[in-house]
Scaffold this active site. Sequence first.
Site, PDB file in Angstrom:
ATOM      1  N   GLY A 134      13.402 -32.774  42.729  1.00 59.34           N
ATOM      2  CA  GLY A 134      12.367 -32.516  43.727  1.00 59.34           C
ATOM      3  C   GLY A 134      11.290 -31.628  43.103  1.00 59.34           C
ATOM      4  O   GLY A 134      10.500 -32.098  42.298  1.00 59.34           O
ATOM      5  N   SER A 173      15.253 -33.730  36.313  1.00 58.25           N
ATOM      6  CA  SER A 173      13.900 -33.699  36.857  1.00 58.25           C
ATOM      7  C   SER A 173      13.524 -32.251  37.182  1.00 58.25           C
ATOM      8  O   SER A 173      13.606 -31.396  36.304  1.00 58.25           O
ATOM      9  CB  SER A 173      13.812 -34.639  38.056  1.00 58.25           C
ATOM     10  OG  SER A 173      12.480 -34.877  38.428  1.00 58.25           O
ATOM     11  N   TRP A 174      13.106 -31.948  38.436  1.00 57.80           N
ATOM     12  CA  TRP A 174      12.879 -30.546  38.782  1.00 57.80           C
ATOM     13  C   TRP A 174      14.119 -29.707  38.482  1.00 57.80           C
ATOM     14  O   TRP A 174      14.018 -28.555  38.073  1.00 57.80           O
ATOM     15  CB  TRP A 174      12.486 -30.396  40.253  1.00 57.80           C
ATOM     16  CG  TRP A 174      12.842 -29.045  40.790  1.00 57.80           C
ATOM     17  CD1 TRP A 174      13.837 -28.726  41.654  1.00 57.80           C
ATOM     18  CD2 TRP A 174      12.213 -27.793  40.439  1.00 57.80           C
ATOM     19  NE1 TRP A 174      13.869 -27.361  41.875  1.00 57.80           N
ATOM     20  CE2 TRP A 174      12.890 -26.772  41.139  1.00 57.80           C
ATOM     21  CE3 TRP A 174      11.151 -27.454  39.593  1.00 57.80           C
ATOM     22  CZ2 TRP A 174      12.550 -25.427  41.037  1.00 57.80           C
ATOM     23  CZ3 TRP A 174      10.798 -26.111  39.481  1.00 57.80           C
ATOM     24  CH2 TRP A 174      11.486 -25.107  40.191  1.00 57.80           C
ATOM     25  N   ASP A 230      10.294 -43.274  31.046  1.00 57.51           N
ATOM     26  CA  ASP A 230      10.166 -42.378  32.197  1.00 57.51           C
ATOM     27  C   ASP A 230       8.686 -42.125  32.450  1.00 57.51           C
ATOM     28  O   ASP A 230       8.007 -41.509  31.628  1.00 57.51           O
ATOM     29  CB  ASP A 230      10.907 -41.076  31.885  1.00 57.51           C
ATOM     30  CG  ASP A 230      10.977 -40.120  33.061  1.00 57.51           C
ATOM     31  OD1 ASP A 230      10.125 -40.197  33.954  1.00 57.51           O
ATOM     32  OD2 ASP A 230      11.887 -39.264  33.055  1.00 57.51           O
ATOM     33  N   HIS A 279      13.250 -42.857  34.813  1.00 56.53           N
ATOM     34  CA  HIS A 279      13.521 -41.454  35.146  1.00 56.53           C
ATOM     35  C   HIS A 279      14.842 -41.225  35.860  1.00 56.53           C
ATOM     36  O   HIS A 279      15.475 -40.187  35.683  1.00 56.53           O
ATOM     37  CB  HIS A 279      12.379 -40.951  36.045  1.00 56.53           C
ATOM     38  CG  HIS A 279      12.520 -39.540  36.487  1.00 56.53           C
ATOM     39  ND1 HIS A 279      12.328 -38.461  35.644  1.00 56.53           N
ATOM     40  CD2 HIS A 279      12.837 -39.008  37.705  1.00 56.53           C
ATOM     41  CE1 HIS A 279      12.490 -37.338  36.316  1.00 56.53           C
ATOM     42  NE2 HIS A 279      12.817 -37.638  37.568  1.00 56.53           N
TER      43      HIS A 279
END
Length: 325
Positions: A49, A121-122, A276, A304
Site C-alpha cells: 500500500g 512493495s510499500w 514490474d 509486481h
Amino acid sequence: MIATDASDALYPPIEPYETGMLLAGEGQRVYWEQSGNPEGKPVVFLHGGPGGGTSPWQRQLFDPEKYRIVLFDQRGCGRSTPHVSEPEADLSHNTTWHLVADIELLRRNLGIAKWQVFGGSWGSALALAYAQTHPEAVSEIVLRGVFTLRRHELEWFYEGGASAIFPDLWEDYIAPIPVLERFHLIEAYHRRLTDPDPAVHVPAALAWTTWEASTLTLKPDAGLVESMTDTDKAVAFARIENHYFMNGGWFEEGQLIANAGVLRDIPAVIVQGRYDICTPIMTAWDLHRAWPEAELVVVDDAGHSATEPGIARALVAATDRFAAE
C-alpha cells in the site's frame, strides 16, 4: 485473491491460533494475528500500500511447521480502527514512523527477541525503515518489489511515466482530474481524496486504486482488480497511499538506500519482477548496489504482485532457506 497457478507454490491455507488488537496510542487499534508454530522462527509480514491490509493467503508464504507467523494491518486499514474509509478520518497520526513504532511495540508485546522482517512493495520500504531503526531486532529480511518513495519513483507511476506502457488504463486514471490540474496528479488527487463528500472522494479513490490494481501483474488479473476495488477498501487504500506520497514517506530523499549499510550483517533476499511497472527494477538494483550482501533474485516472467507464480516461488524459496538457518 491469489491465482491458482501461484497457489501451487504456497503452503496450504491455515487459520490463526491467536488474534488481538494492539493499543498503539492516539486512539489507534492495530489488528494482529499469529499462525503457524508458536515455537517456530518468528516472522512479521508487512503488507503493501500503504493501506492495503493483509489477506489470509499471505500466511501461506511461510512453512507453518517452522515459522511463528505474525501478520498485522497497519493503521487505518484492514481490521485496524479507526478505518480511514470513514468521512471524518484523521491521518495526522498515520506516518512511517508511527508504523515503525507500532512494529516494535508489537514485537515487545509478543515477547519476541528477534524476528524475520518480510515486506513487499510499500512493505519493503517499511521493512527497510524498521530494520534501519532497530537492526538488533531483525534476524533476516525478505523484500519484494522494492519501493523507497524517491521522487522519481513516485513520478514514474503516479505522474505519467508508466502511461507509456498502459496508455489505455492511464486515461481512466486521469479522468477524474480536470485538464488544468493534471500537471501534478498526486496533489490533485489529494484534494479529492480528502474531500468529506463521498460524491467526490469515492470516484477518485476507485480511479486511483483501479489504476494500481490493473498494473500490478504481467498479465491482466480481473480477480485482483475486483478484490482491491471494494469501495471502503479502495477509499482507505487511496487516502493512505496518497497521504504518504504527499509527504514522501517522511523520508529524506534517497534515505532508505543511503542507509542500507546499516543492514550489512543481516542476511537478506530481494525478489524483483523484471517487468514490474509499479515499482520498476531500477530501485531494487540501486538498493542491491548499496547493499551487495543482499541476494537479488530477478524473476524474468513477472511484474509486481506476489500473486504471480514466479514471485511466489522465489519468496517461498527465500523463507524456506531462512527457516533452515
